[in-house]
Structure formats: C-alpha cells, structure tokens
Design a protein around this motif. Structure first.
Motif: not given
Length: 503
Positions: A110-115, A133-137, A162-164, A215-224
């Motif tokens: 669900x998290x991957x799909x929503x992202x 969809x993006x703003x409301x969710x 989704x990032x974890x 951008x947040x997703x890319x930076x988060x995965x790279x940092x993790x």
C-alpha cells in the motif's frame, strides 16, 4: 507536606478534587461559548470567521488555571501502588507470528502504491489542490488523518514507509552513523518540512509537491543505504521520527513480539524502576536504553537525549507556528514587520527559528529551576530528558485541535480520490461543519494537557523516592505547559486567513 498514609484527610482531598473539576468545567463552558474559528492546514481550507462573546484573556486565563489546578490535584494522588497500576497496565492482544507479518506485507504494498500515485498524479492530475490526489492524500490523509490515527490507535508508518521498504532490501550500512549527532538531523528535518509546508505554497501546487516527494524519496533511500536502514530511520528521517514519537502516545503497540494494549499515553513513563536510571543516560546506547513497563517487561525508550527533547518541543512548536501565521493577528504582525523594509522570507525565518529556540529554552530553564527546587543530585539534563515525554501528549492535543475539523471537512474528498486515484472527482464535496465542532478544540487542548500532567506525575514518582520531591519537581514543567496552553487556546480562537505574502 504530603503524608504517606490516609492521615491527610478525605475531606481535604475531595474538596481539592471538586474545586479542580468545577474550575475545569467552568473553563470549558466559557471557552465553548466564544470560540467560533479553528486553524487549519495552510492552503487547503477557507478561513472561518467568528467573534468572541467574552474577552480572550478571560478564557485563556481560565484554561491555564484549570491546568494548574489539575497539577495541584495530581499532588494529592500519593499512592505509588495506584500510580504504578495505572501506567503499568498491559493487555496482550495478538502474537506477531500470526498477525504482524501479514500486516507488514500488505502495508508495504500500500505504501509503495500510494507514493507512486502521489508522484504520478501530482504531475499529471488536475492542478487544483482540493481535488488533486497528491495534495489531498499527503495533507488530508497523511499530515492529518494518519497522524491522528497514530497517536489515537497506533503507529503503522513502519509498515507503510515506502522508502524503508526499498532501502531495507538494498545493500546498506557502508558508513557508520556518528552517535554524537543523536537525533538532531531529524529535528532539523522536521522543522524544514514544516517550513516548506507553511511558506512555499506546496499545498497549492501539486506538481511542486510531486517533485519534492520524489526528491525526498531519492535522498531518503540514498541516506538509508549509506548509513544503514535502521540508523537512518531512527535518527535522521524526519517523517519516521515524527510518527514514532506520536506513536508512543497510542494505546496499541508491538512489544516483546506481541500486540499489547495500554492506557493512552501511559507507555511514555520511561524511568527504569530497578536501576533508577533516567532515559537519556549518556552511558547507554539508544538500542540499549530500555525501561520497565510495570510488569517486568522491557521496551525501548523514545526519549534518550537532548535531541529527543528537541523533537518533542518541535512537535509542539510547529503547530503553534502554523497556527499563528494563519490567523488574522499573525498575518497583521508579519505585514507590520515587513512594512519597515525587511524581506518576508527573513521575517518568517526569524519567527520560526526564534520561536522554536524560545520554546526549547523555556523547557530547559524549567529543568534548571526544578533541580534547584528539589535539591537533588540529578542534573538538569536528566530531568529535561525524563520529563520530555509528556510534551508528546501536549502535541497530540494541539494537533487534534488544529486538524480535527479540517480532516472531517475534507474526508469526502479523501475518500473520493482514494476510490478513484486515476480520475479527478467531478463534484468534490467539502463538508460544512456545525459551529459546535469548534468547541471540541478546547476539549482536545485541555484534555491533552491533563493527560500530560498525569504522565509527568507518574514519571516524578518513579524518579524520586520522596513524595515531596516528586510533587515539587513537576511544578516548573507544569508552568511551562500552562504557557503552551494559553498560547494554543488563544490561537485556536482566532479567525484564520491565508498567511501574509504567501497566498
């Protein structure tokens, strides 16, 4: 001075209880009469208008008096056995080997799909914030609904994240995370996200939101991947930290491999009764910092150092800041300061950073005052860390007051976009709420503070062997809470507008 037995006198105790209850009820009634406006998330709802039937100073003072009186009432509860039973109660509901794996797998999908949908629909969907969809969710669903569910029920973000989900399945841990940084990166991240939400107009621009999410997703995965998934999401990632701290207020949590229920906010009592150590002992690593739950079980502490104290204060301050800048008085203040020639961005930055510093400094000052009052060998740092968890209850009450009506009004839109994520709703529905809903804001704020005072009372009784020390140690922190309460009660009573120079 409180005594250990029943010799105190039942008449005195019941008189104090009755007086406190009466004061709280009067305060709630006075507040309910006058409040007709509520703060909402920036950019997603129209400002509500309304006047006050009574002077603001009267109901703010009454609310503060109710909180102060409740602290005095807590001082009459001197039965350590009763206090222990309240915060130590647990009920096992399910075993993780039967329930948790399925929930984690479903949550990850669900998290991957929503992202993916947030990024895709933010770019391709209609660029109207109330139907995109993006703003409301992100804001009605995540910032508001999921956060309320986190402190009201339990934290499901670790399963949804989704990032974890991605980072934990990649090779990671190439660099060791420096322990000296603590959770200060998460503090900076939380403040930065609030700053972006409040001042950049991201709630009005779906494509900008989609770009920032990517951008947040890319930076988060790279940092993790760089420092390790566990280290990153425990110390650096602001969203994971945000939900984990709020999740400790909730009655449900996974502990010792089982889903356990407790009384709301009682898992915040974090003094190790066996050793007398305080959360935040610098000799303990974060993974080793555990506390008993009253039944011999152990759990990981949520507050282990001053960086965690800053997280708790930041959760209180960010709601105060967003509430202030979206009121008529806040917008007028910003306009008057900008009128002397200062750039609006600089004014907002000074207000934001300076306000956080003021809130954090006031809390640390309370810790120093408490040490001097009780003449203890414990340091101000120890007390600051020990009494920080109640601030999470305060923040939860603030959040509910700021966003409950907002969530209700946008719940039809949220349901619509989730049901049909690839098509924009043709007739979006926004609920118009009855006026009495605004009175609930007072209940949420005062209720959060009342529970926070009980948590502080429980912590004090586990921290100090002397009843007098336990009672007196709380007063400086309660005084700070009264200040937070008065500010919040004032803000939620004001008509809201679009922030000056940001609309």
């Amino acid at each position: 001075m409180p005594r250990d037995g029943p010799s105190r006198g039942a008449a005195t105790r019941w008189t104090a209880r009755a007086a406190t209850l009466g004061l709280a009820l009067v305060g709630a009634l006075l507040l309910a009469r006058g409040v007709a406006a509520s703060n909402a998330a920036v950019g997603l709802s129209e400002a509500s208008q309304g006047g006050l039937a009574i002077p603001r100073w009267l109901y703010v003072a009454t609310g503060g008096a109710a909180i102060g009186a409740s602290a005095l009432l807590a001082g009459f509860v001197t039965d350590r056995g009763f206090v222990e039973r309240v915060h130590g109660w647990r009920q096992d509901l399910a075993a993780s080997d039967r329930v948790r794996p399925v929930g984690v797998a479903v949550g990850a999908l669900v998290g991957l799909l929503l992202f993916a949908l947030v990024v895709y629909r933010g770019v391709t969907g209609p660029q109207l914030s109330t139907i995109n969809f993006a703003v409301v969710v992100v804001f009605a669903g995540g910032r508001t609904g999921l956060t309320m569910a986190t402190y009201a029920v339990g934290n499901v973000w670790p399963a949804l994240n989704p990032f974890e989900t991605v980072a934990s399945r990649l090779p990671n841990g190439f660099v060791e995370y420096p322990d000296r940084l603590g959770r200060w990166p998460a503090v900076a991240g939380i403040l930065l996200l609030v700053w972006i939400e409040t001042t950049t107009g991201v709630t009005d621009t779906p494509r900008t939101l989609a770009a920032l999410a990517a951008v947040y997703g890319v930076l988060t995965v790279a940092g993790a991947v760089l420092v390790g998934s566990d280290a990153w999401f425990r110390n650096v990632d602001p969203v994971a930290t945000f939900f984990r701290f709020y999740g400790r207020v909730a009655p449900l949590a996974w502990e010792g491999g089982r889903l356990r229920a407790s009384l709301p906010a009682m898992r915040l009592v974090e003094i190790d009764e066996r050793t007398g150590s305080v959360a935040g002992d610098p000799t303990l690593a974060d993974e080793q910092a555990t506390a008993t739950d009253g039944s011999g079980r152990t759990r990981q502490r949520v507050v282990t150092g001053l960086s965690d104290v800053a997280v708790a204060v930041a959760l209180v301050w960010e709601l105060t800041f967003s509430g202030f800048v979206t009121t008529e008085q806040g917008a007028a203040t910003v306009r008057s300061v900008v009128g002397v020639g200062l750039p609006p961005t600089l004014v907002y930055a000074v207000l934001f950073v300076g306000g956080f510093g003021l809130f954090y400094g006031a809390y640390l000052a309370a810790a120093h005052v408490s040490v001097r009052r009780v003449l203890t060998t414990r340091t101000p740092r120890e007390l600051a860390v020990a009494f920080a968890p109640p601030l999470l209850v305060v923040a939860a009450g603030y959040h509910l007051a700021h966003y409950f009506a907002f969530f209700l009004s946008l719940s039809p839109s949220l349901s619509t976009v989730l049901a049909s994520p690839l098509s924009a709703p043709t007739n979006p529905v926004v609920l118009t709420l009855p006026a009495w809903v605004s009175a609930l804001n007072i209940v949420f704020v005062l209720g959060g503070h009342l529970v926070a005072i009980w948590v502080a009372h429980s912590i004090a009784y586990r921290l100090f062997p002397s009843r007098l020390q336990a009672i007196r140690s709380q007063y400086p922190f309660v005084f700070v809470m009264i200040g937070y309460t008065a500010a919040s009660l004032w803000l939620i009573s004001l008509p809201t507008v679009t922030p000056a120079f940001l609309g």
